[in-house]
Scaffold this motif. Structure first.
Motif, PDB file in Angstrom:
ATOM      1  N   GLY A 148     -10.429   0.831   8.615  1.00 32.32           N
ATOM      2  CA  GLY A 148      -9.411   1.444   7.770  1.00 32.32           C
ATOM      3  C   GLY A 148      -8.423   2.315   8.520  1.00 32.32           C
ATOM      4  O   GLY A 148      -7.631   3.015   7.894  1.00 32.32           O
ATOM      5  N   GLY A 149      -8.441   2.272   9.831  1.00 33.71           N
ATOM      6  CA  GLY A 149      -7.554   3.124  10.620  1.00 33.71           C
ATOM      7  C   GLY A 149      -6.090   2.826  10.394  1.00 33.71           C
ATOM      8  O   GLY A 149      -5.277   3.739  10.221  1.00 33.71           O
ATOM      9  N   ILE A 150      -5.750   1.551  10.393  1.00 30.62           N
ATOM     10  CA  ILE A 150      -4.348   1.164  10.203  1.00 30.62           C
ATOM     11  C   ILE A 150      -3.881   1.517   8.793  1.00 30.62           C
ATOM     12  O   ILE A 150      -2.772   2.030   8.608  1.00 30.62           O
ATOM     13  CB  ILE A 150      -4.150  -0.340  10.495  1.00 30.62           C
ATOM     14  CG1 ILE A 150      -4.388  -0.596  11.977  1.00 30.62           C
ATOM     15  CG2 ILE A 150      -2.770  -0.802  10.068  1.00 30.62           C
ATOM     16  CD1 ILE A 150      -4.321  -2.050  12.378  1.00 30.62           C
ATOM     17  N   GLU A 151      -4.733   1.286   7.799  1.00 32.21           N
ATOM     18  CA  GLU A 151      -4.364   1.609   6.419  1.00 32.21           C
ATOM     19  C   GLU A 151      -4.200   3.120   6.234  1.00 32.21           C
ATOM     20  O   GLU A 151      -3.296   3.559   5.516  1.00 32.21           O
ATOM     21  CB  GLU A 151      -5.412   1.075   5.439  1.00 32.21           C
ATOM     22  CG  GLU A 151      -5.400  -0.438   5.301  1.00 32.21           C
ATOM     23  CD  GLU A 151      -6.087  -1.149   6.459  1.00 32.21           C
ATOM     24  OE1 GLU A 151      -6.932  -0.521   7.145  1.00 32.21           O
ATOM     25  OE2 GLU A 151      -5.765  -2.314   6.700  1.00 32.21           O
ATOM     26  N   ASN A 152      -5.064   3.889   6.873  1.00 38.78           N
ATOM     27  CA  ASN A 152      -4.930   5.350   6.786  1.00 38.78           C
ATOM     28  C   ASN A 152      -3.622   5.825   7.404  1.00 38.78           C
ATOM     29  O   ASN A 152      -2.946   6.699   6.861  1.00 38.78           O
ATOM     30  CB  ASN A 152      -6.106   6.047   7.478  1.00 38.78           C
ATOM     31  CG  ASN A 152      -7.392   5.906   6.706  1.00 38.78           C
ATOM     32  OD1 ASN A 152      -7.394   5.555   5.537  1.00 38.78           O
ATOM     33  ND2 ASN A 152      -8.499   6.169   7.367  1.00 38.78           N
ATOM     34  N   TRP A 153      -3.267   5.260   8.544  1.00 40.30           N
ATOM     35  CA  TRP A 153      -2.019   5.641   9.213  1.00 40.30           C
ATOM     36  C   TRP A 153      -0.824   5.263   8.345  1.00 40.30           C
ATOM     37  O   TRP A 153       0.104   6.050   8.170  1.00 40.30           O
ATOM     38  CB  TRP A 153      -1.942   4.957  10.582  1.00 40.30           C
ATOM     39  CG  TRP A 153      -0.814   5.465  11.431  1.00 40.30           C
ATOM     40  CD1 TRP A 153       0.469   4.987  11.460  1.00 40.30           C
ATOM     41  CD2 TRP A 153      -0.857   6.547  12.355  1.00 40.30           C
ATOM     42  NE1 TRP A 153       1.222   5.702  12.341  1.00 40.30           N
ATOM     43  CE2 TRP A 153       0.429   6.665  12.910  1.00 40.30           C
ATOM     44  CE3 TRP A 153      -1.858   7.415  12.765  1.00 40.30           C
ATOM     45  CZ2 TRP A 153       0.740   7.621  13.855  1.00 40.30           C
ATOM     46  CZ3 TRP A 153      -1.541   8.359  13.712  1.00 40.30           C
ATOM     47  CH2 TRP A 153      -0.256   8.460  14.245  1.00 40.30           C
TER      48      TRP A 153
END
Length: 90
Positions: free
Chosen positions: A40-45
């Motif tokens: 979920g790193g990209i979605e969080n960013w």
């Protein structure tokens, strides 16, 4: 005095908007590999960047509010139309 406040809010809005675009591009290109490692790193960013851009637009909209609140006593017809469009999603 109103011009000073409006100018300051427009400058703040433009800085937040430009940094939001820059951070979005930085995350999409330079940090892509690192953000992909965390679930979920990209979605969080992406969510963080969208929030920053939305807040930039909100601050920009505050810059058009006059300092004298007398002109805000009654809603203008244009605000009624804008509210209808937002509520109906058209």
């Amino acid at each position: 005095m109103s011009g000073d406040r409006s100018a300051t809010l427009r400058q703040l809005s433009s800085l937040l908007g430009a940094s939001g675009v820059a951070l979005g591009a930085f995350g999409a290109h330079a940090l892509k590999a690192r953000l992909s490692q965390k679930a979920g790193g990209i979605e969080n960013w992406r969510t963080a960047v969208i929030y920053q851009l939305v807040h930039s637009v909100a601050i920009l909209s505050l810059s058009i509010i006059p300092d004298d609140r007398k002109s805000l006593q009654y809603p203008q017809p244009s605000s009624w139309s804008g509210g209808k469009v937002m509520a109906l999603g058209r």
